[in-house]
Design a protein around this motif. Sequence first.
Motif, PDB file in Angstrom:
ATOM      1  N   GLY A  61       0.809  -1.218   0.000  1.00  0.00           N
ATOM      2  CA  GLY A  61       0.000   0.000   0.000  1.00  0.00           C
ATOM      3  C   GLY A  61       0.841   1.266   0.000  1.00  0.00           C
ATOM      4  O   GLY A  61       2.017   1.261   0.363  1.00  0.00           O
ATOM      5  N   GLY A  62       0.218   2.363  -0.396  1.00  0.00           N
ATOM      6  CA  GLY A  62       0.923   3.642  -0.450  1.00  0.00           C
ATOM      7  C   GLY A  62       0.585   4.577   0.696  1.00  0.00           C
ATOM      8  O   GLY A  62       1.081   5.701   0.741  1.00  0.00           O
ATOM      9  N   ARG A  63      -0.279   4.118   1.626  1.00  0.00           N
ATOM     10  CA  ARG A  63      -0.661   4.947   2.756  1.00  0.00           C
ATOM     11  C   ARG A  63      -0.599   4.120   4.041  1.00  0.00           C
ATOM     12  O   ARG A  63      -1.569   3.487   4.443  1.00  0.00           O
ATOM     13  N   PRO A  64       0.555   4.099   4.743  1.00  0.00           N
ATOM     14  CA  PRO A  64       0.659   3.375   6.011  1.00  0.00           C
ATOM     15  C   PRO A  64      -0.394   3.863   7.006  1.00  0.00           C
ATOM     16  O   PRO A  64      -0.680   5.060   7.094  1.00  0.00           O
ATOM     17  N   GLY A  65      -0.974   2.916   7.733  1.00  0.00           N
ATOM     18  CA  GLY A  65      -1.958   3.277   8.745  1.00  0.00           C
ATOM     19  C   GLY A  65      -3.379   3.355   8.242  1.00  0.00           C
ATOM     20  O   GLY A  65      -4.301   3.533   9.032  1.00  0.00           O
ATOM     21  N   MET A  66      -3.594   3.225   6.933  1.00  0.00           N
ATOM     22  CA  MET A  66      -4.953   3.276   6.386  1.00  0.00           C
ATOM     23  C   MET A  66      -5.506   1.862   6.274  1.00  0.00           C
ATOM     24  O   MET A  66      -4.862   0.980   5.720  1.00  0.00           O
ATOM     25  N   LEU A 103      -3.846  -0.680 -13.425  1.00  0.00           N
ATOM     26  CA  LEU A 103      -3.636   0.149 -14.614  1.00  0.00           C
ATOM     27  C   LEU A 103      -3.788   1.630 -14.269  1.00  0.00           C
ATOM     28  O   LEU A 103      -3.052   2.472 -14.778  1.00  0.00           O
ATOM     29  N   PHE A 104      -4.741   1.948 -13.394  1.00  0.00           N
ATOM     30  CA  PHE A 104      -4.900   3.331 -12.928  1.00  0.00           C
ATOM     31  C   PHE A 104      -3.608   3.821 -12.292  1.00  0.00           C
ATOM     32  O   PHE A 104      -3.165   4.946 -12.515  1.00  0.00           O
ATOM     33  N   GLY A 105      -3.000   2.950 -11.467  1.00  0.00           N
ATOM     34  CA  GLY A 105      -1.774   3.336 -10.792  1.00  0.00           C
ATOM     35  C   GLY A 105      -0.586   3.416 -11.730  1.00  0.00           C
ATOM     36  O   GLY A 105       0.226   4.346 -11.641  1.00  0.00           O
ATOM     37  N   SER A 110      -4.552   8.147 -10.986  1.00  0.00           N
ATOM     38  CA  SER A 110      -5.136   8.453  -9.673  1.00  0.00           C
ATOM     39  C   SER A 110      -5.205   9.954  -9.426  1.00  0.00           C
ATOM     40  O   SER A 110      -6.039  10.428  -8.660  1.00  0.00           O
ATOM     41  N   LYS A 111      -4.311  10.713 -10.107  1.00  0.00           N
ATOM     42  CA  LYS A 111      -4.349  12.172  -9.938  1.00  0.00           C
ATOM     43  C   LYS A 111      -5.654  12.766 -10.438  1.00  0.00           C
ATOM     44  O   LYS A 111      -6.074  13.840 -10.003  1.00  0.00           O
ATOM     45  N   VAL A 112      -6.287  12.063 -11.382  1.00  0.00           N
ATOM     46  CA  VAL A 112      -7.540  12.559 -11.945  1.00  0.00           C
ATOM     47  C   VAL A 112      -8.627  12.614 -10.878  1.00  0.00           C
ATOM     48  O   VAL A 112      -9.536  13.456 -10.936  1.00  0.00           O
ATOM     49  N   MET A 113      -8.530  11.711  -9.881  1.00  0.00           N
ATOM     50  CA  MET A 113      -9.563  11.625  -8.855  1.00  0.00           C
ATOM     51  C   MET A 113      -9.715  12.928  -8.066  1.00  0.00           C
ATOM     52  O   MET A 113     -10.792  13.241  -7.571  1.00  0.00           O
ATOM     53  N   LYS A 254       0.896   4.583  -5.934  1.00  0.00           N
ATOM     54  CA  LYS A 254       1.273   3.322  -5.302  1.00  0.00           C
ATOM     55  C   LYS A 254       0.078   2.713  -4.583  1.00  0.00           C
ATOM     56  O   LYS A 254      -0.110   1.484  -4.598  1.00  0.00           O
ATOM     57  N   GLU A 255      -0.738   3.560  -3.955  1.00  0.00           N
ATOM     58  CA  GLU A 255      -1.936   3.067  -3.275  1.00  0.00           C
ATOM     59  C   GLU A 255      -2.907   2.462  -4.280  1.00  0.00           C
ATOM     60  O   GLU A 255      -3.542   1.435  -4.010  1.00  0.00           O
ATOM     61  N   SER A 256      -3.040   3.083  -5.465  1.00  0.00           N
ATOM     62  CA  SER A 256      -3.915   2.545  -6.510  1.00  0.00           C
ATOM     63  C   SER A 256      -3.449   1.160  -6.932  1.00  0.00           C
ATOM     64  O   SER A 256      -4.258   0.231  -7.063  1.00  0.00           O
ATOM     65  N   ARG A 257      -2.138   1.022  -7.136  1.00  0.00           N
ATOM     66  CA  ARG A 257      -1.602  -0.288  -7.508  1.00  0.00           C
ATOM     67  C   ARG A 257      -1.800  -1.291  -6.367  1.00  0.00           C
ATOM     68  O   ARG A 257      -2.143  -2.458  -6.597  1.00  0.00           O
ATOM     69  N   GLY A 258      -1.578  -0.822  -5.143  1.00  0.00           N
ATOM     70  CA  GLY A 258      -1.749  -1.697  -3.992  1.00  0.00           C
ATOM     71  C   GLY A 258      -3.177  -2.185  -3.840  1.00  0.00           C
ATOM     72  O   GLY A 258      -3.424  -3.367  -3.555  1.00  0.00           O
ATOM     73  N   GLN A 259      -4.141  -1.270  -4.024  1.00  0.00           N
ATOM     74  CA  GLN A 259      -5.545  -1.663  -3.964  1.00  0.00           C
ATOM     75  C   GLN A 259      -5.839  -2.718  -5.021  1.00  0.00           C
ATOM     76  O   GLN A 259      -6.577  -3.682  -4.771  1.00  0.00           O
ATOM     77  N   GLY A 260      -5.267  -2.535  -6.203  1.00  0.00           N
ATOM     78  CA  GLY A 260      -5.480  -3.502  -7.277  1.00  0.00           C
ATOM     79  C   GLY A 260      -4.917  -4.867  -6.941  1.00  0.00           C
ATOM     80  O   GLY A 260      -5.584  -5.901  -7.115  1.00  0.00           O
TER      81      GLY A 260
END
Length: 330
Positions: A61-66, A103-105, A110-113, A254-260
């Motif tokens: 993941g790209g966000r530790p603690g989430m 693919l989003f990551g 993800s910046k589009v969000m 990185k979080e987008s890729r991690g979620q995937g």
Amino acid sequence: MNIQKLQQEWFGNIRGDVMAGIVVALALIPEAIAFSIIAGVDPMVGLYASFCIAIVLAFVGGRPGMISGATGAMALLMVNLIADHGLQYLLAATILTGVIQILFGVFKLSKVMKFVPRSVMIGFVNALAIMIFMSQLDHFVGETWVMYALVALTLAIIYLLPRFTKAIPSTLVAIVVVTFIAITANLHVGTVGDMGALTQQLPVFLLPSIPLTFETFMIILPYSLSLAVVGLVESLLTANIVDDMTDTESKKDKESRGQGISNIVSGFFGGMAGCAMIGQSVINVKSGGKGRLSLLVAGAVLMFLIIVLGGLVVQIPMAALAGVMIMVAI
């Protein structure tokens, strides 16, 4: 990533992360079960998802603690697919959801969000609340006043307990108290066990049993696209909240890729698609969890509780879960 930063993310807050992970795991159980029921699948599908997603995101993941797992927003998007085609198609859609999110990551979409208008986000959250509330009404059909009384007690505990202490999640206390009353008083109300059996074993790797055809792909693609986008919107929104709470920055791509990756693993191990959980992430941070270790502990303790205490979990009354979901909607 340099070794020093990696050590800080994993071992810079061991005591806080372990304690927060345990609290989050306890609070994850009723929500994972409730969201599974909303989606129309066996409770283990949501529990396996929360376990797999938490464990995987601890590493990628790209966000530790989430905290991420099975969520109401994702569950509501699955209802028609499950009703029309069954669980195996959901598992395939979950895997495809993960591919799309990767693919989003990779392409840094993800910046589009961040350009999603605030009015759209408010509408999304309010619509989600209404749909969650409406989904609970079925549990009241044919029930006696006991069901209404237990739901009212659940709501009262969830609302009032934080005024006295926030050391333990009020939702967890409500579940424990209402379950204790229902069991000791031998109240005849619907339970989690009525919705499906809890398998007291770890998830196993499996391939979705579906036809590998273009027709199948076209069936699951619309659902996977919806799940991927909604999951990323909720995850990146949650990441921003945790960023503000911890005064640190997250890596959105990185979080987008991690979620995937986590959704792909979830689909292959019998879990539904999931994403970040705003409520659980806030609980984690406020309980002292800031690093990756908190996610790992949450996932591991969650499955430990199911394997060891599964016989008790099936006795949780549906009135308690309905109360939790109504409060979530509110």
